[in-house]
Scaffold this motif. Sequence first.
Motif, short mmCIF file in Angstrom:
data_model
loop_
_atom_site.label_atom_id
_atom_site.label_comp_id
_atom_site.label_asym_id
_atom_site.label_seq_id
_atom_site.Cartn_x
_atom_site.Cartn_y
_atom_site.Cartn_z
N THR A 112 0.81 -1.22 0.00
CA THR A 112 0.00 0.00 0.00
C THR A 112 0.84 1.27 0.00
O THR A 112 0.28 2.38 -0.05
CB THR A 112 -0.92 0.02 1.24
N GLY A 113 2.16 1.12 0.08
CA GLY A 113 3.03 2.29 0.09
C GLY A 113 2.88 3.12 1.36
O GLY A 113 2.99 4.34 1.34
N THR A 114 2.61 2.44 2.48
CA THR A 114 2.40 3.12 3.75
C THR A 114 3.73 3.36 4.46
O THR A 114 4.57 2.46 4.52
CB THR A 114 1.47 2.29 4.66
N SER A 115 3.90 4.54 5.03
CA SER A 115 5.15 4.89 5.69
C SER A 115 5.35 4.11 6.97
O SER A 115 4.39 3.59 7.58
CB SER A 115 5.18 6.38 6.02
N GLU A 116 6.61 4.03 7.41
CA GLU A 116 6.94 3.30 8.65
C GLU A 116 6.25 3.93 9.85
O GLU A 116 5.78 3.23 10.75
CB GLU A 116 8.46 3.31 8.84
N GLU A 117 6.18 5.26 9.86
CA GLU A 117 5.54 5.96 10.97
C GLU A 117 4.06 5.64 11.06
O GLU A 117 3.52 5.36 12.14
CB GLU A 117 5.72 7.48 10.81
N GLU A 118 3.40 5.63 9.92
CA GLU A 118 1.98 5.31 9.90
C GLU A 118 1.72 3.86 10.28
O GLU A 118 0.75 3.54 10.98
CB GLU A 118 1.40 5.58 8.51
N MET A 119 2.61 2.95 9.86
CA MET A 119 2.44 1.55 10.22
C MET A 119 2.66 1.33 11.71
O MET A 119 1.99 0.48 12.32
CB MET A 119 3.41 0.68 9.41
N SER A 120 3.56 2.09 12.31
CA SER A 120 3.78 1.98 13.76
C SER A 120 2.53 2.37 14.52
O SER A 120 2.15 1.72 15.50
CB SER A 120 4.95 2.87 14.19
N LYS A 121 1.86 3.42 14.05
CA LYS A 121 0.61 3.85 14.69
C LYS A 121 -0.48 2.80 14.50
O LYS A 121 -1.27 2.53 15.41
CB LYS A 121 0.16 5.18 14.09
N LEU A 122 -0.50 2.19 13.31
CA LEU A 122 -1.49 1.15 13.03
C LEU A 122 -1.27 -0.06 13.92
O LEU A 122 -2.22 -0.65 14.44
CB LEU A 122 -1.43 0.74 11.56
N LYS A 123 0.00 -0.44 14.10
CA LYS A 123 0.31 -1.58 14.98
C LYS A 123 -0.25 -1.37 16.38
O LYS A 123 -0.85 -2.27 16.98
CB LYS A 123 1.83 -1.79 15.06
N LEU A 124 -0.04 -0.17 16.92
CA LEU A 124 -0.53 0.14 18.26
C LEU A 124 -2.05 0.04 18.32
O LEU A 124 -2.62 -0.50 19.27
CB LEU A 124 -0.09 1.53 18.69
N LYS A 125 -2.72 0.53 17.27
CA LYS A 125 -4.18 0.44 17.21
C LYS A 125 -4.64 -1.01 17.21
O LYS A 125 -5.59 -1.38 17.90
CB LYS A 125 -4.70 1.14 15.94
N LEU A 126 -3.95 -1.84 16.43
CA LEU A 126 -4.33 -3.25 16.34
C LEU A 126 -4.10 -3.96 17.67
O LEU A 126 -4.93 -4.77 18.10
CB LEU A 126 -3.53 -3.94 15.22
N PHE A 127 -2.98 -3.65 18.33
CA PHE A 127 -2.71 -4.24 19.65
C PHE A 127 -3.79 -3.83 20.65
O PHE A 127 -4.29 -4.66 21.42
CB PHE A 127 -1.34 -3.78 20.17
N GLU A 128 -4.14 -2.56 20.64
CA GLU A 128 -5.12 -2.05 21.60
C GLU A 128 -6.50 -2.64 21.39
O GLU A 128 -7.23 -2.90 22.34
CB GLU A 128 -5.19 -0.52 21.50
N ASN A 129 -6.86 -2.86 20.12
CA ASN A 129 -8.21 -3.32 19.81
C ASN A 129 -8.36 -4.84 19.75
O ASN A 129 -9.45 -5.37 20.00
CB ASN A 129 -8.67 -2.71 18.49
N PHE A 130 -7.28 -5.56 19.39
CA PHE A 130 -7.38 -7.00 19.21
C PHE A 130 -6.49 -7.80 20.16
O PHE A 130 -6.60 -9.02 20.22
CB PHE A 130 -7.04 -7.37 17.76
N GLY A 131 -5.59 -7.15 20.86
CA GLY A 131 -4.71 -7.86 21.79
C GLY A 131 -3.44 -8.36 21.17
O GLY A 131 -2.45 -8.59 21.87
N SER A 132 -3.44 -8.57 19.87
CA SER A 132 -2.24 -9.02 19.15
C SER A 132 -2.44 -8.78 17.66
O SER A 132 -3.57 -8.64 17.20
CB SER A 132 -1.97 -10.52 19.40
N LEU A 133 -1.34 -8.77 16.93
CA LEU A 133 -1.43 -8.60 15.48
C LEU A 133 -2.11 -9.80 14.84
O LEU A 133 -2.94 -9.65 13.93
CB LEU A 133 -0.03 -8.42 14.88
#
Length: 266
Positions: A112-133
């Motif tokens: 998707t051409g997503t930046s590393e910074e944006e993916m780091s934020k997405l990872k945190l969101k996924l952890f917070e909402n699902f408990g794990s990637l």
Amino acid sequence: MDENIWPESGDFVVCTVKNVTDFGAYVTLEEFDGKEGFIHISEIKAGWVKYVRDHIREGQKVVCKVLNVDTSRRHIDLSLKDVNEHQKRAKIQDWKNEQKAAKWLQFVAEETGTSEEEMSKLKLKLFENFGSLYSAFEEAVINAEAAFGDLKMKKKLASSIVTVAQSNIKLPYVDIAGYVDLNCYLPDGIDIIKLALEAGNNVDKEEGVRVDISYTGAPRYRIKVIAPDYKLAEAVLKRSAKAAIDTIEHLGGKGEFHRHNDTVKV
């Protein structure tokens, strides 16, 4: 993982033994940015331990239980003896799954051409909402893009995650179907049938359940339910059919349910 994220007491963690001493072993926690922990000799094994190296060695991967965390001192006390074989196997599997999920997410970033910074934020969101990637990818298999409806995620990211998840994870579930015949001869009969179908599609569903209604030929519509087990799928199918029939009959039409007996284990 974020530098400020620490394990909690009672957690099981995967560690790599860094240094073995006469009084215990220093380890790094694989899932917590290489934070260091310590296993005291008394926590190596039940009973008396004369030589720590008889039970643990540098470079070894071990599963430990977190006893205490002191973030101010950046110190973590761990136990090796408090982990049984079942807990060890389960934790190792979870860790391996998480490693796979991290690689899949990297593929999503590249796709998707997503930046590393944006993916780091997405990872945190996924952890917070699902408990794990990995759990996030499992949800994507079951509920597709709807799994991320509350995250305000870019559509291209959600779509890519679903595609990657469906290509790599095969969850066991039951796929069953039934039919409803819906008839309404009032002037606004088509609109009434649409309302009935919406009622059937929007019926209350437990987590991990999907309902799809499709047209097969007048006056018949197919209700397909995908769920983790047969009992739940059957209950949702009946609920969906009843909602559609109750709605159309309340508005002046007629409805009838026909069970389709084929079930498929995937």
